[in-house]
Design an enzyme around this catalytic site. Structure first.
Site, PDB file in Angstrom:
ATOM      1  CG  ASN A 196      -7.528  -2.207  -5.791  1.00 25.30           C
ATOM      2  OD1 ASN A 196      -6.593  -2.985  -5.594  1.00 25.30           O
ATOM      3  ND2 ASN A 196      -7.764  -1.180  -4.982  1.00 25.30           N
TER       4      ASN A 196
ATOM      5  CG  ASP B 252      -2.066   0.954   1.127  1.00 24.74           C
ATOM      6  OD1 ASP B 252      -2.271   1.521   0.030  1.00 24.74           O
ATOM      7  OD2 ASP B 252      -2.761   1.157   2.131  1.00 24.74           O
TER       8      ASP B 252
HETATM    9  C1  FPP Z   1      -1.631   0.332  -3.389  1.00 24.03           C
HETATM   10  O1  FPP Z   1      -1.234   1.658  -3.576  1.00 24.03           O
HETATM   11  C2  FPP Z   1      -1.230  -0.566  -4.449  1.00 24.03           C
HETATM   12  C3  FPP Z   1      -2.056  -1.130  -5.369  1.00 24.03           C
HETATM   13  C4  FPP Z   1      -3.482  -0.842  -5.477  1.00 24.03           C
HETATM   14  C5  FPP Z   1      -1.617  -2.099  -6.372  1.00 24.03           C
HETATM   15  C6  FPP Z   1      -0.296  -2.759  -6.185  1.00 24.03           C
HETATM   16  C7  FPP Z   1       0.363  -2.756  -7.486  1.00 24.03           C
HETATM   17  C8  FPP Z   1       1.695  -2.707  -7.703  1.00 24.03           C
HETATM   18  C9  FPP Z   1       2.678  -2.775  -6.604  1.00 24.03           C
HETATM   19  C10 FPP Z   1       2.231  -2.529  -9.077  1.00 24.03           C
HETATM   20  C11 FPP Z   1       2.291  -3.706  -9.977  1.00 24.03           C
HETATM   21  C12 FPP Z   1       2.149  -5.053  -9.397  1.00 24.03           C
HETATM   22  C13 FPP Z   1       2.824  -6.161  -9.816  1.00 24.03           C
HETATM   23  C14 FPP Z   1       2.499  -7.477  -9.175  1.00 24.03           C
HETATM   24  C15 FPP Z   1       3.880  -6.125 -10.822  1.00 24.03           C
HETATM   25  P1  FPP Z   1      -2.355   2.769  -3.609  1.00 24.03           P
HETATM   26  O2  FPP Z   1      -2.556   3.173  -5.005  1.00 24.03           O
HETATM   27  O3  FPP Z   1      -3.572   2.280  -2.893  1.00 24.03           O
HETATM   28  O4  FPP Z   1      -1.659   3.901  -2.774  1.00 24.03           O
HETATM   29  P2  FPP Z   1      -2.368   5.051  -1.961  1.00 24.03           P
HETATM   30  O5  FPP Z   1      -3.189   4.401  -0.878  1.00 24.03           O
HETATM   31  O6  FPP Z   1      -1.216   5.839  -1.410  1.00 24.03           O
HETATM   32  O7  FPP Z   1      -3.188   5.843  -2.934  1.00 24.03           O
END
Ligand code: FPP
Length: 245
Positions: free
Chosen positions: A68, A20
């Site tokens: 998501n 996250d």
């Molecule tokens: C949370 O950050 C992350 C995600 C929703 C997705 C995770 C994806 C990756 C790490 C990239 C690609 C994955 C792979 C397996 C190659 P957020 O967007 O919720 O962050 P925030 O809460 O700060 O907005």
């Protein structure tokens, strides 16, 4: 702190991570959210390598939740594109490092090109005997439990199994994670202290570790800190300290 401090005889067998903070990382850098996800993908690669290097058998990453899907369409397509790109780029490395890839979730809801790429890597790496990497994609624990209940109910209805036979083993066998052991250590980055519908059944006895680091900042040192914290805890599984000693 270095690797020497880690007790290699008491490593968690299964680590699960709620990655996250990509968006907040980008915002902190004055960049658009997409850059955060790109940096997040790099952190995935580093973490996979660090976990494999320690000889830990199972790593499960929460890459995309059922919730998501309600993000802006452009952000969803970027995440899907990053996934396809990472799968393509990492296949060779996974093969060299003997890593086996699996995926859990409502995979049928993913775009066709993602499903195709995913299947290809899963098939090509299924014979690998090193670390087992599982990506949770379009995953939600309640949905996972719901489909398990439906499958089991159908078997009871069709007289395939008697209702009395339903126990933890049977339930486990109908979850997406049927071939995985329980989670030993659950890590969540970005300072949020919640589970967000991730592996609810499988974390029953997991040690929980929360860090303020944002996912793109998570590296080998961060992983070592999480494992050291895990190793300092006494896992009693409901017993007393005296019983354990
Ligand atoms: C949370 O950050 C992350 C995600 C929703 C997705 C995770 C994806 C990756 C790490 C990239 C690609 C994955 C792979 C397996 C190659 P957020 O967007 O919720 O962050 P925030 O809460 O700060 O907005």
């Amino acid at each position: 702190m270095n690797l020497e401090e880690i007790n290699h005889n008491e490593l968690p067998q299964h680590i699960a991570i709620i990655m996250d903070g990509n968006g907040r990382w980008a915002q902190k850098q004055g960049k658009i959210r997409v850059r955060g996800h790109e940096a997040g993908a790099k952190a995935v690669r580093k973490t996979v390598e660090a976990v494999a290097k320690l000889g830990i058998k199972h790593l499960t990453l929460y890459a995309f939740s059922t919730e998501n899907w309600s993000r802006p369409k452009t952000e969803i397509s970027t995440l899907m594109l990053l996934l396809v790109r990472s799968l393509r780029n990492e296949l060779e490395r996974m093969t060299t490092n003997n890593i086996k890839l699996s995926a859990i979730g409502s995979l049928g809801k993913l775009p066709n090109n993602v499903q195709k790429e995913l299947q290809e890597v899963i098939i090509k790496t299924q014979g690998n005997s090193g670390m087992h990497l599982t990506l949770a994609l379009s995953y939600g624990a309640r949905e996972e439990i719901e489909q398990a209940v439906k499958q089991i109910s159908l078997k009871v209805k069709n007289n395939i199994i008697p209702v009395e036979s339903i126990d933890e083993t049977i339930i486990n066998e109908h979850l997406y994670t049927q071939n995985l052991p329980d989670v030993d250590l659950l890590i969540r980055t970005s300072g949020e202290v919640r589970i967000s519908n991730f592996l609810l059944w499988q974390i029953a006895y997991a040690e929980l570790y929360f860090t303020d680091e944002l996912w793109p900042e998570f590296d080998e040192q961060s992983l070592q800190r999480a494992i050291l914290s895990y190793q300092k805890r006494e896992r009693r599984f409901g017993k007393t300290s005296e019983q354990l000693n």
